[in-house]
Design a protein around this motif. Structure first.
Motif, PDB file in Angstrom:
ATOM      1  N   LEU A 206      60.931 -30.028  -1.114  1.00 31.34           N
ATOM      2  CA  LEU A 206      60.682 -31.222  -2.228  1.00 31.34           C
ATOM      3  C   LEU A 206      61.884 -32.175  -1.906  1.00 31.34           C
ATOM      4  N   LEU A 207      62.951 -31.753  -1.957  1.00 31.53           N
ATOM      5  CA  LEU A 207      64.174 -32.715  -1.565  1.00 31.53           C
ATOM      6  C   LEU A 207      63.918 -33.295  -0.052  1.00 31.53           C
ATOM      7  N   GLY A 208      63.376 -32.962   0.734  1.00 34.03           N
ATOM      8  CA  GLY A 208      63.062 -33.485   2.030  1.00 34.03           C
ATOM      9  C   GLY A 208      61.608 -34.035   2.225  1.00 34.03           C
ATOM     10  N   ARG A 209      61.088 -34.189   1.035  1.00 34.03           N
ATOM     11  CA  ARG A 209      59.723 -34.509   1.251  1.00 34.03           C
ATOM     12  C   ARG A 209      59.266 -35.731   2.005  1.00 34.03           C
ATOM     13  N   ASP A 210      59.845 -36.613   2.245  1.00 39.08           N
ATOM     14  CA  ASP A 210      59.643 -37.819   3.092  1.00 39.08           C
ATOM     15  C   ASP A 210      59.837 -37.463   4.442  1.00 39.08           C
ATOM     16  N   GLU A 211      60.311 -36.446   4.819  1.00 40.00           N
ATOM     17  CA  GLU A 211      60.601 -36.133   6.283  1.00 40.00           C
ATOM     18  C   GLU A 211      59.451 -34.978   6.750  1.00 40.00           C
ATOM     19  N   VAL A 212      58.841 -34.419   5.747  1.00 41.45           N
ATOM     20  CA  VAL A 212      57.950 -33.273   6.123  1.00 41.45           C
ATOM     21  C   VAL A 212      56.786 -33.758   6.815  1.00 41.45           C
ATOM     22  N   VAL A 213      56.539 -33.212   7.976  1.00 43.93           N
ATOM     23  CA  VAL A 213      55.030 -33.769   8.650  1.00 43.93           C
ATOM     24  C   VAL A 213      54.255 -32.796   9.038  1.00 43.93           C
ATOM     25  N   TRP A 214      54.771 -31.411   8.625  1.00 46.24           N
ATOM     26  CA  TRP A 214      53.971 -30.337   9.150  1.00 46.24           C
ATOM     27  C   TRP A 214      54.292 -29.136   8.304  1.00 46.24           C
ATOM     28  N   ILE A 215      53.224 -28.701   7.547  1.00 43.39           N
ATOM     29  CA  ILE A 215      53.142 -27.599   6.702  1.00 43.39           C
ATOM     30  C   ILE A 215      52.763 -26.174   6.962  1.00 43.39           C
ATOM     31  N   GLY A 216      53.161 -25.115   6.563  1.00 42.21           N
ATOM     32  CA  GLY A 216      52.502 -23.973   6.942  1.00 42.21           C
ATOM     33  C   GLY A 216      53.462 -22.740   6.739  1.00 42.21           C
ATOM     34  N   SER A 217      52.768 -21.573   7.205  1.00 41.79           N
ATOM     35  CA  SER A 217      53.440 -20.175   7.189  1.00 41.79           C
ATOM     36  C   SER A 217      52.731 -19.313   8.198  1.00 41.79           C
ATOM     37  N   ILE A 218      52.837 -18.276   8.266  1.00 45.85           N
ATOM     38  CA  ILE A 218      52.386 -17.390   9.517  1.00 45.85           C
ATOM     39  C   ILE A 218      51.012 -17.072   9.020  1.00 45.85           C
ATOM     40  N   PHE A 219      50.788 -16.452   7.731  1.00 42.81           N
ATOM     41  CA  PHE A 219      49.571 -16.429   6.979  1.00 42.81           C
ATOM     42  C   PHE A 219      49.096 -17.110   5.860  1.00 42.81           C
ATOM     43  N   ALA A 220      47.832 -17.498   5.743  1.00 44.01           N
ATOM     44  CA  ALA A 220      47.163 -18.478   4.806  1.00 44.01           C
ATOM     45  C   ALA A 220      47.616 -17.729   3.443  1.00 44.01           C
ATOM     46  N   SER A 221      47.759 -16.370   3.291  1.00 44.34           N
ATOM     47  CA  SER A 221      48.238 -15.848   2.132  1.00 44.34           C
ATOM     48  C   SER A 221      49.427 -16.318   1.598  1.00 44.34           C
ATOM     49  N   VAL A 222      50.325 -16.373   2.383  1.00 45.06           N
ATOM     50  CA  VAL A 222      51.719 -16.811   1.883  1.00 45.06           C
ATOM     51  C   VAL A 222      51.556 -18.364   1.430  1.00 45.06           C
ATOM     52  N   LEU A 223      50.929 -19.359   1.764  1.00 44.69           N
ATOM     53  CA  LEU A 223      50.699 -20.522   1.341  1.00 44.69           C
ATOM     54  C   LEU A 223      50.094 -20.385   0.210  1.00 44.69           C
ATOM     55  N   ALA A 224      48.947 -19.691  -0.140  1.00 45.35           N
ATOM     56  CA  ALA A 224      48.329 -19.577  -1.449  1.00 45.35           C
ATOM     57  C   ALA A 224      49.321 -18.974  -2.468  1.00 45.35           C
ATOM     58  N   ARG A 225      50.221 -18.086  -2.094  1.00 44.03           N
ATOM     59  CA  ARG A 225      51.112 -17.522  -3.127  1.00 44.03           C
ATOM     60  C   ARG A 225      52.251 -18.613  -3.512  1.00 44.03           C
ATOM     61  N   SER A 226      52.664 -19.332  -2.499  1.00 44.79           N
ATOM     62  CA  SER A 226      53.607 -20.307  -2.840  1.00 44.79           C
ATOM     63  C   SER A 226      53.192 -21.583  -3.801  1.00 44.79           C
ATOM     64  N   PHE A 227      51.818 -21.858  -3.739  1.00 43.58           N
ATOM     65  CA  PHE A 227      51.274 -22.776  -4.601  1.00 43.58           C
ATOM     66  C   PHE A 227      51.372 -22.476  -6.000  1.00 43.58           C
ATOM     67  N   LYS A 228      50.912 -21.116  -6.042  1.00 44.12           N
ATOM     68  CA  LYS A 228      50.840 -20.220  -7.449  1.00 44.12           C
ATOM     69  C   LYS A 228      52.287 -20.363  -7.960  1.00 44.12           C
ATOM     70  N   PHE A 229      53.242 -19.887  -7.094  1.00 46.65           N
ATOM     71  CA  PHE A 229      54.641 -20.223  -7.537  1.00 46.65           C
ATOM     72  C   PHE A 229      55.447 -21.595  -7.781  1.00 46.65           C
ATOM     73  N   LEU A 230      54.538 -22.504  -7.121  1.00 44.83           N
ATOM     74  CA  LEU A 230      54.927 -23.906  -7.465  1.00 44.83           C
ATOM     75  C   LEU A 230      54.444 -24.307  -8.903  1.00 44.83           C
TER      76      LEU A 230
END
Length: 601
Positions: A206-230
């Motif tokens: 979030l602090l570097g949000r204006d530099e981020v061009v690419w989002i991900g993780s190894i598995f989709a389950s991790v991203l799903a978990r991260s948004f629940k955490f957010l």
């Protein structure tokens, strides 16, 4: 290990490398097998199959049996216990890779060598090359990739055991390469406290949000978990940004030091903006709102990960979801050459230089076509004994002989002591790139649900639930994730589904319409095969049950498997749970229970 020169070569000449590999796939496969046999023919394991001294491809296929992990486990255990690794493979083992165990039973220990690592590292590098060719500008910013580590352990032999990702994150290749372009400091990636690690990685992104061009993780389950955490922590994250002070509960020294060097002072303007975005009633399209320059989402989203596709598409409206490559703890397999293909149409192109591949034909529906038989073979201790193995009725074919549209179970032979090893994955050949086959992942070759004569696979279950999901859309509901189990505590037994639902337009608790939920049950049952319907009609199987669980229940299930040795980075959600403890966790979150009609067929 791969050095900077080799990495640069792949980045600069990726297309030529891909063309050479795929155009000469058949010849390269023969070279790979010849190298493996030449290096390892003298090992205790292989030498017993070449008693006449003739070590070649034909004798290999005639004499060496197709095996599962249980067949090589005695050798692995002996090496872990201190015996020389040369009983199984010639090259020195640098450590053991531990599989997660969440998709196919108990964790396995797979040897890794310096040479095998250099071969495997080409897979993600080429996948990254393909992605950068498709999405221009990925070199002009940073990636927000969620990576997690897990503590390793030492075997009596002194060899370390860890997950492949943890091993990879500690290599100079990662730390001097990809890590430099991540918003997550390496200290947050190597932190073994998952909660502190995730919080700090979200904060720095979030602090570097204006530099981020690419989002991900190894598995989709991790991203799903991260948004629940957010969803749970965005107010606290905004408070940190507003005040310039990191939360007191972040006590890991590496995390505190690394984040404090980025969180250098109060930024109320950024905090207000993020607060406004996250405070919106609906989080549809939130990825582009939080990271406005994001061009793509990268995460493996095939197989058991496909259940998270709709959720990630909801969060990432307008941002393509790219499933980059397909691999397992045992070997790498292939990469996705078409980043813009939809997640459900992804095909992977085999890379022929990683391992030697064989393919066991299976039924067109993806099910097994196998028979049991006994094979007399030398055991791990050198004595002769009867080993139980499973082989398909049809003989395996090599990469050059696979046919379009056919289903196969993949078998690998590697430099690391796996010889004609059944990985357990069923693939469908969808095409060819030059001379290398392209395939879709169909399922793990294991029965998910079983009562009496019925055997419902992961693919069958997933297809049935996908049809039932259509009932949810007009209600403004999404299926966040699911699992199942075969309940045999009463007679007749029945299949039980666990669903965690989410409102599209808000984070409120979903209102459950009993008639619609029962309709979902009916559609799932009607999507199953003839055997299931016959047994259901004869009252051998009872009406299907759907248990809807509250928000966060599947996070608790993930936490349970992580506590048992799995890693968040490599977590594969089980389509079917068999552990009583896991079933108890899911039942504890139940907020609604629904059944199919008693008489259906």
């Amino acid at each position: 290990m791969a050095d900077e020169t080799e990495i640069k070569e792949i980045y600069e000449n990726g297309m030529k490398i891909l063309e050479d590999l795929t155009s000469n796939a058949h010849e390269i496969q023969d070279q790979v097998l010849e190298e493996i046999l030449t290096r390892n023919a003298g090992t205790e394991y292989l030498s017993r199959f070449f008693l006449n001294g003739q070590v070649d491809k034909q004798n290999f296929k005639t004499n060496v049996p197709i095996v599962t992990y249980d067949d090589i486990k005695p050798y692995i255990d002996r090496i872990a216990g201190g015996e020389p690794s040369s009983i199984l493979l010639a090259d020195p083992i640098i450590q053991f890779i531990q599989s997660t165990g969440t998709s196919g039973g108990q964790p396995k220990l797979i040897p890794i060598t310096a040479k095998s690592f250099k071969k495997r590292i080409m897979e993600p590098l080429l996948a990254e090359f393909v992605m950068k060719k498709c999405f221009t500008g990925l070199d002009e910013g940073k990636s927000f990739f969620l990576y997690f580590s897990k503590p390793g352990m030492e075997t009596p032999s002194g060899l370390m055991v860890s997950l492949y990702t943890t091993f990879y994150f500690k290599t100079g290749f990662f730390q001097n390469g990809l890590a430099k372009f991540c918003t997550s400091p390496i200290e947050t990636i190597l932190c073994v406290d998952n909660k502190q690690s995730m919080y700090c990685q979200l904060l720095t992104s979030l602090l570097g949000r204006d530099e981020v061009v690419w989002i991900g993780s190894i598995f989709a389950s991790v991203l799903a978990r991260s948004f629940k955490f957010l969803e749970d922590y965005w107010k606290e994250l905004c408070s940190n940004i507003r005040t310039g002070c990191l939360s007191d509960w972040i006590i890991d020294p590496g995390c505190r030091n690394a984040v404090s060097s980025i969180l250098t002072g109060p930024n109320p303007e950024m905090a207000d903006l993020i607060e406004q975005i996250c405070g919106d009633k609906s989080w549809e399209g939130i990825i582009k709102k939080l990271w406005p320059k994001a061009k793509c989402i990268s995460a493996i989203s095939t197989g058991s990960m496909s259940q998270y596709v709709s959720l990630l598409e909801f969060y990432g409206v307008g941002v393509p979801l790219f499933s980059p490559h397909y691999s397992s703890s045992e070997s790498g397999f292939g990469i996705n050459l078409n980043p813009l293909s939809t997640p459900f149409d992804v095909s992977y192109t085999f890379l022929p230089n990683i391992s030697y591949f064989e393919f066991l034909p299976v039924n067109k529906d993806g099910g097994g076509n196998a028979r049991e038989f006994e094979l007399r073979s030398a055991s791990a201790t050198g004595s002769s004994e009867v080993m139980n193995e499973t082989r398909t009725v049809d003989e395996p074919v090599d990469l050059a002989s696979v046919k379009l549209g056919q289903y196969y179970e993949v078998v690998v032979t590697t430099l690391t002591g796996l010889y004609r090893y059944r990985v357990g994955d069923v693939l469908k050949v969808t095409g060819f790139y030059n001379k290398s086959p392209q395939f879709q992942f169909v399922e793990r070759k294991n029965v998910v649900l079983s009562i009496d004569l019925d055997k419902t696979t992961e693919a069958d279950l997933s297809k049935a639930i996908t049809k039932a999901e259509l009932v949810l859309k007009p209600l403004g509901l999404m299926l966040a994730t699911f699992s199942s189990y075969a309940c045999t505590s009463s007679t007749p037994g029945r299949y039980v589904l666990f669903w965690e639902l989410k409102m599209k337009d808000s984070n409120d608790i979903p209102t459950l319409d009993a008639k619609k939920m029962e309709e979902c049950c009916r559609i799932v049952e009607e999507s199953f095969d003839f055997t299931y319907k016959s047994l259901r009609k004869a009252d051998v199987i009872d009406a299907l049950e759907l248990r809807v669980v509250k928000r966060g229940t599947f996070d608790e299930l993930m936490d349970f498997y992580v506590s048992k040795g799995a890693s968040i980075s490599q977590y594969k959600p089980p389509s079917c749970v068999k552990s009583e403890e896991a079933i108890k966790i899911l039942n504890s979150g139940m907020v609604g229970k629904f059944f199919s009609p008693k008489t259906l067929f």
